[in-house]
Design a protein around this motif. Sequence first.
Motif, mmCIF file in Angstrom:
data_model
loop_
_atom_site.group_PDB
_atom_site.id
_atom_site.type_symbol
_atom_site.label_atom_id
_atom_site.label_comp_id
_atom_site.label_asym_id
_atom_site.label_seq_id
_atom_site.Cartn_x
_atom_site.Cartn_y
_atom_site.Cartn_z
ATOM 1 N N THR A 1 0.898 -1.197 0.017
ATOM 2 C CA THR A 1 0.044 0.095 0.055
ATOM 3 C C THR A 1 0.914 1.259 -0.018
ATOM 4 O O THR A 1 0.406 2.139 -0.931
ATOM 5 C CB THR A 1 -1.001 -0.052 1.392
ATOM 6 O OG1 THR A 1 -2.037 -1.403 1.316
ATOM 7 C CG2 THR A 1 -1.685 1.175 1.144
ATOM 8 N N SER B 1 1.524 4.032 -3.320
ATOM 9 C CA SER B 1 1.037 5.484 -3.019
ATOM 10 C C SER B 1 2.015 6.409 -3.773
ATOM 11 O O SER B 1 1.603 7.340 -4.080
ATOM 12 C CB SER B 1 1.115 5.847 -1.661
ATOM 13 O OG SER B 1 0.159 4.695 -0.881
ATOM 14 N N THR C 1 2.947 5.816 -10.378
ATOM 15 C CA THR C 1 2.378 6.649 -11.455
ATOM 16 C C THR C 1 1.766 5.788 -12.419
ATOM 17 O O THR C 1 1.312 6.039 -13.374
ATOM 18 C CB THR C 1 3.202 7.444 -12.202
ATOM 19 O OG1 THR C 1 4.246 7.014 -12.836
ATOM 20 C CG2 THR C 1 3.842 8.522 -11.142
ATOM 21 N N ASP C 2 1.552 4.402 -12.174
ATOM 22 C CA ASP C 2 0.960 3.376 -12.934
ATOM 23 C C ASP C 2 -0.586 3.271 -12.557
ATOM 24 O O ASP C 2 -0.582 2.674 -11.411
ATOM 25 C CB ASP C 2 1.907 2.207 -13.083
ATOM 26 C CG ASP C 2 1.158 1.017 -13.936
ATOM 27 O OD1 ASP C 2 0.217 1.286 -14.276
ATOM 28 O OD2 ASP C 2 1.779 0.043 -14.000
ATOM 29 N N PRO C 3 -1.517 3.711 -13.440
ATOM 30 C CA PRO C 3 -2.925 3.528 -13.053
ATOM 31 C C PRO C 3 -3.075 2.103 -12.519
ATOM 32 O O PRO C 3 -4.057 1.816 -11.687
ATOM 33 C CB PRO C 3 -3.718 3.966 -14.140
ATOM 34 C CG PRO C 3 -2.634 4.954 -14.765
ATOM 35 C CD PRO C 3 -1.187 4.213 -14.745
ATOM 36 N N GLU C 4 -2.771 1.196 -13.131
ATOM 37 C CA GLU C 4 -3.037 -0.468 -12.913
ATOM 38 C C GLU C 4 -2.736 -0.783 -11.529
ATOM 39 O O GLU C 4 -3.189 -1.640 -10.674
ATOM 40 C CB GLU C 4 -2.428 -1.375 -13.997
ATOM 41 C CG GLU C 4 -3.404 -1.054 -15.353
ATOM 42 C CD GLU C 4 -2.757 -2.256 -16.168
ATOM 43 O OE1 GLU C 4 -1.862 -3.161 -15.872
ATOM 44 O OE2 GLU C 4 -3.378 -2.471 -17.345
ATOM 45 N N ARG D 1 -1.975 1.286 -9.158
ATOM 46 C CA ARG D 1 -2.250 2.214 -7.871
ATOM 47 C C ARG D 1 -3.849 2.326 -7.851
ATOM 48 O O ARG D 1 -4.424 2.598 -6.640
ATOM 49 C CB ARG D 1 -1.847 3.631 -8.295
ATOM 50 C CG ARG D 1 -2.101 4.627 -7.272
ATOM 51 C CD ARG D 1 -1.113 5.857 -7.818
ATOM 52 N NE ARG D 1 -1.172 6.982 -6.589
ATOM 53 C CZ ARG D 1 -1.960 7.550 -5.918
ATOM 54 N NH1 ARG D 1 -3.275 7.817 -6.525
ATOM 55 N NH2 ARG D 1 -1.529 8.485 -5.176
ATOM 56 N N ALA D 2 -4.592 2.150 -8.871
ATOM 57 C CA ALA D 2 -6.167 2.608 -8.592
ATOM 58 C C ALA D 2 -6.777 1.658 -7.682
ATOM 59 O O ALA D 2 -6.487 0.395 -7.565
ATOM 60 C CB ALA D 2 -6.704 2.480 -10.474
ATOM 61 N N ASP D 3 -7.840 2.242 -7.125
ATOM 62 C CA ASP D 3 -8.718 1.604 -5.890
ATOM 63 C C ASP D 3 -8.184 1.108 -5.022
ATOM 64 O O ASP D 3 -8.540 0.243 -4.027
ATOM 65 C CB ASP D 3 -9.227 0.528 -6.754
ATOM 66 C CG ASP D 3 -10.209 0.954 -8.052
ATOM 67 O OD1 ASP D 3 -10.752 2.012 -8.200
ATOM 68 O OD2 ASP D 3 -10.330 0.328 -9.065
ATOM 69 N N TYR D 4 -6.915 1.594 -4.455
ATOM 70 C CA TYR D 4 -6.183 1.185 -3.286
ATOM 71 C C TYR D 4 -6.143 2.143 -2.319
ATOM 72 O O TYR D 4 -5.331 2.217 -1.110
ATOM 73 C CB TYR D 4 -4.796 0.535 -3.428
ATOM 74 C CG TYR D 4 -5.019 -0.630 -4.541
ATOM 75 C CD1 TYR D 4 -5.406 -1.611 -3.982
ATOM 76 C CD2 TYR D 4 -4.346 -0.854 -5.713
ATOM 77 C CE1 TYR D 4 -5.624 -3.013 -4.884
ATOM 78 C CE2 TYR D 4 -4.034 -1.935 -6.498
ATOM 79 C CZ TYR D 4 -4.980 -3.045 -6.059
ATOM 80 O OH TYR D 4 -4.829 -3.896 -6.898
ATOM 81 N N GLY D 5 -6.665 3.505 -2.594
ATOM 82 C CA GLY D 5 -6.703 4.367 -1.468
ATOM 83 C C GLY D 5 -7.368 4.299 -0.124
ATOM 84 O O GLY D 5 -8.208 3.331 -0.248
ATOM 85 N N TYR E 1 -4.021 6.782 0.160
ATOM 86 C CA TYR E 1 -2.686 6.436 -0.110
ATOM 87 C C TYR E 1 -1.642 7.087 1.145
ATOM 88 O O TYR E 1 -1.995 8.093 1.764
ATOM 89 C CB TYR E 1 -2.224 6.898 -1.284
ATOM 90 C CG TYR E 1 -3.166 6.381 -2.514
ATOM 91 C CD1 TYR E 1 -2.829 5.325 -2.897
ATOM 92 C CD2 TYR E 1 -4.226 7.048 -3.027
ATOM 93 C CE1 TYR E 1 -3.559 4.620 -3.704
ATOM 94 C CE2 TYR E 1 -4.963 6.511 -4.060
ATOM 95 C CZ TYR E 1 -4.731 5.203 -4.483
ATOM 96 O OH TYR E 1 -5.501 4.633 -5.362
#
Length: 401
Positions: A146, A150, A153-156, A158-162, A164
């Motif tokens: 996690t 945070s 810069t890679d959306p795959e 990083r996305a949906d894990y906030g 952050y």
Amino acid sequence: MTATEDLIAAAEAHSAHNYHPLPVVVSTADGAWMTDVEGRRYLDLLAGYSALNFGHGNRRLLDAARAQLQRVTLTSRAFHHDRFPAFCAQLAELCGMETVLPMNTGAEAVETAVKTARKWGYRIKGVPAEMAKIVVAGGNFHGRTTTVISFSTDPEARADYGPYTPGFEIVPYGDLTAMRQALAENTVAVLLEPIQGESGVIVPPEGYLPAVRRLTRERNVLFMADEIQSGLGRTGRTFACEHEGVVPDVYVLGKALGGGILPVSAVVSSAEVLGVFRPGEHGSTFGGNPLACAVALEVIAMLRSGEYQARATELGAHLHRELHALADTGRITAVRGRGLWAGVDIARAYGTGREVSERLMDRGVLVKDTHGSTIRIAPPLVISEEDLDWGLDQLRVVLAG
């Protein structure tokens, strides 16, 4: 259904779909070659993202593991064991450092480096509590925890894990002006990959790493080099930083340190930096276990010979000459890398990176795509020139169609 199809279906049914593997099911492997459940052989040009620098089933490493398996595999750090002192001393010597903090995975080592930098900032540099900042580069890949994602810069990734983890500033990779502007009073560290692997084997501009090293010294900031994928022989030097004469304050190591047998990682630095930890403040049940130390000690001995660095230099020069010649045909738009490591951008007319990877698989060669149009080539350092040339021939055939 074939045995391959049966096993893939079973995997799909009972495992989380967090990977999209090529449709090959490996059963055995030796050196630079893998064999699937139906007996078909494949040339491995990925080497477990550099975890297999010394090849599959390396006899020296297997012998070291077998010998230790007969003695003791785990004590936890609640007790001392007899392989630990030599492991720490020899890894520190290999790095030109003083102190080692062992962990297991690369992501754990990066987390440890982050914690080290923050604690150093508060206890040594005098940064006010909760104000420490670490500067990282865009396009980075340092793991998937996690905290680490945070500052991805890679959306795959990083996305949906906030929400952050705060405390990081991202600057463009290779941009010295942005780096200079980012270093502030409360900056405790710069964390960089000397060559960015997951981004497509991105080599920074010449002079960038030495300049960052000078800046961090001037500003009393730790320079932490994530050599998890670039280190331990891959680029033709023990560490990729060596190509520009850079010695960081902290090495973050993993992958090949475990010889492709088990996860072994470490943070290596000075006694002052790693001396910020006191008993109970950080640890790992399996970190620095006897089996890990035994295998890693053999890895260190192999690197001391210089043989693998020399192979990566010689064969890497050959690899890049051949790839650049292929680029002259227009089928490849860019070739990057150092040593036996290359990022190859495929011209759009010849398919995506995934499509080229699948066509290569059909011809008995295994690579991995990234970021749409790129394939990565990183064979075990034990590969023969003949096998490497055969693999490159298959790439030529795939791109000729």
